[in-house]
Write an enzyme that holds these catalytic residues in place. Structure first.
Site, short mmCIF file in Angstrom:
data_model
loop_
_atom_site.label_atom_id
_atom_site.label_comp_id
_atom_site.label_asym_id
_atom_site.label_seq_id
_atom_site.Cartn_x
_atom_site.Cartn_y
_atom_site.Cartn_z
N THR A 156 -4.33 9.77 9.57
CA THR A 156 -4.87 9.40 8.25
C THR A 156 -4.49 7.98 7.87
O THR A 156 -5.33 7.20 7.41
CB THR A 156 -4.36 10.40 7.18
OG1 THR A 156 -4.79 11.70 7.56
CG2 THR A 156 -4.89 10.06 5.80
N ARG A 202 0.81 -1.22 0.00
CA ARG A 202 0.00 0.00 0.00
C ARG A 202 0.85 1.28 0.00
O ARG A 202 0.37 2.34 -0.35
CB ARG A 202 -0.95 -0.04 1.21
CG ARG A 202 -1.79 1.19 1.46
CD ARG A 202 -2.70 1.52 0.30
NE ARG A 202 -3.50 2.70 0.60
CZ ARG A 202 -3.06 3.96 0.58
NH1 ARG A 202 -1.78 4.20 0.30
NH2 ARG A 202 -3.87 4.96 0.85
N LYS A 203 2.08 1.16 0.47
CA LYS A 203 2.98 2.33 0.51
C LYS A 203 2.32 3.54 1.15
O LYS A 203 2.23 4.62 0.55
CB LYS A 203 3.50 2.69 -0.88
CG LYS A 203 4.30 1.59 -1.55
CD LYS A 203 4.94 2.07 -2.85
CE LYS A 203 5.73 1.02 -3.56
NZ LYS A 203 4.92 -0.05 -4.19
N PHE A 204 1.90 3.38 2.40
CA PHE A 204 1.30 4.50 3.13
C PHE A 204 2.32 5.63 3.23
O PHE A 204 3.53 5.39 3.31
CB PHE A 204 0.91 4.05 4.54
CG PHE A 204 -0.23 3.07 4.57
CD1 PHE A 204 -1.54 3.50 4.41
CD2 PHE A 204 0.00 1.71 4.77
CE1 PHE A 204 -2.60 2.59 4.44
CE2 PHE A 204 -1.04 0.80 4.80
CZ PHE A 204 -2.35 1.24 4.63
N GLY A 232 -0.09 10.19 10.89
CA GLY A 232 -0.50 9.01 11.64
C GLY A 232 -2.00 8.78 11.64
O GLY A 232 -2.48 7.65 11.40
P1 5BU Z 1 7.38 -6.17 -11.77
O1 5BU Z 1 6.30 -6.55 -12.71
O2 5BU Z 1 8.23 -7.38 -11.31
O3 5BU Z 1 8.23 -5.02 -12.26
O4 5BU Z 1 6.59 -5.65 -10.48
C1 5BU Z 1 7.25 -5.16 -9.35
C2 5BU Z 1 6.25 -4.88 -8.23
O5 5BU Z 1 6.95 -4.41 -7.09
C3 5BU Z 1 5.20 -3.82 -8.54
O6 5BU Z 1 4.01 -4.19 -7.88
C4 5BU Z 1 5.74 -2.55 -7.93
O7 5BU Z 1 4.72 -1.70 -7.47
C5 5BU Z 1 6.53 -3.08 -6.75
N1 5BU Z 1 7.72 -2.27 -6.40
C6 5BU Z 1 8.80 -2.11 -7.24
O8 5BU Z 1 8.80 -2.61 -8.35
N2 5BU Z 1 9.89 -1.38 -6.82
C7 5BU Z 1 9.95 -0.81 -5.62
O9 5BU Z 1 10.95 -0.19 -5.26
C8 5BU Z 1 8.83 -0.98 -4.76
C9 5BU Z 1 7.75 -1.72 -5.18
BR1 5BU Z 1 8.87 -0.24 -3.10
#
Ligand code: 5BU
Length: 276
Positions: A102, A94-96, A100
């Site tokens: 909210t 979710r990456k809030f 706090g």
């Molecule tokens: P991919 O299809 O393997 O590129 O998906 C990567 C997932 O990981 C995707 O849901 C992103 O929102 C998530 N992600 C990312 O790729 N890199 C990051 O630094 C973070 C999350 Br935090």
């Protein structure tokens, strides 16, 4: 005690006090898989179909529940049933990133009621420690765990240097709820507190940006192999999305084969890492 990444997942599971961290480490050991699949598709049908195919090969399923265009609460019931059927942990990515009060509401309420079903979620450290207090007021009584975004996989990410160090410091001050980081390498020894002062420190490192066939996606994503991530960088869980299900969620056999391929690579890298 040796650095966490040189110990087995099973040994680490015994040390962890947070129930979500314990569950993840035990699941990794039981299934011999450090693979998490990120199921980023827009239809509920595709979402459940992919999870049912990759389920046997993963320790964790990562969701972006707000992507699903036909979401209904019954999707959560179905997801939970698959989690029991295939024995995996659930992580809503979710990456809030708000104050706090909210984030506590976003985590507990709304359409998705994330805290009620997601064992693990994550937050940007950008608002400071109050984001952890807000989320832990909801998640801690439910036995949930939080990951802080210490680094990102994207080209030009601003989460580096002193920002990453501050994230580690924040985590050290909330170790009952913060179980680790989304990062590209181990965070042990990073920050101002010397390692020796926290002898049993063990943060889980979950790492996106993993792919065996391509190095990027043309939209800033950067991929490294499971071996680079787990063996060279000491990370604990590889998170793979499109590398496993590509563009066509109906190709069940191809998806299953890719999931096994990533699971095998991730596990081989782990075995090479803990070898004396
Ligand atoms: P991919 O299809 O393997 O590129 O998906 C990567 C997932 O990981 C995707 O849901 C992103 O929102 C998530 N992600 C990312 O790729 N890199 C990051 O630094 C973070 C999350 Br935090």
């Amino acid at each position: 005690m040796s650095s966490p990444h040189l110990r087995t997942y099973a040994e680490r599971a015994l040390q962890h006090k947070n129930p979500a961290a314990k569950l993840l480490l035990e699941t990794i050991e039981r299934k011999k898989s450090n693979l998490a699949v990120s199921v980023d598709v827009a239809s509920a049908k595709d979402f459940l179909a992919i999870i049912d195919v990759v389920g046997p090969f993963v320790c964790l399923i990562k969701t972006h529940i707000d992507i699903i265009h036909d979401f209904t609460p019954s999707l959560i019931t179905d997801l939970q049933a698959l989690s029991v059927k295939h024995d995996f942990v659930i992580f809503e990515d979710r990456k809030f990133a708000d104050i706090g009060n909210t984030v506590a509401l976003q985590y507990s309420s709304g359409v998705h009621k994330i805290a009620s079903w997601s064992h693990i979620t994550n937050a940007h450290p950008v608002p400071g420690p109050s984001i952890i207090s807000g989320l832990s007021s909801v998640g801690l009584p439910l036995g949930r765990g939080l990951l802080l975004l210490a680094e990102m996989s994207t080209k030009g990410s601003l989460a580096s240097g002193s920002y990453t160090e501050a994230a580690v410091q924040m985590a050290r001050e909330h170790r009952n709820f913060v179980i680790g980081f989304i990062a590209q390498r181990r965070m042990d020894g990073i920050g101002t507190t010397p390692d020796e002062s926290i002898p049993d420190e063990d943060f889980l490192i979950l790492t996106p940006g993993v792919g065996l066939d391509v190095s990027g996606d043309g939209m800033g994503q950067q991929y490294r192999t499971p071996r680079q991530v787990v063996l060279d960088s000491g990370c604990d869980v590889i998170i793979v999305g499109r590398g496993i299900y590509g563009k066509d969620p109906s190709l069940v056999e191809a998806i299953s084969a890719q999931a096994q391929r990533y699971r095998d690579d991730g596990w081989a890298a782990y075995l090479a890492r803990i070898k004396p």
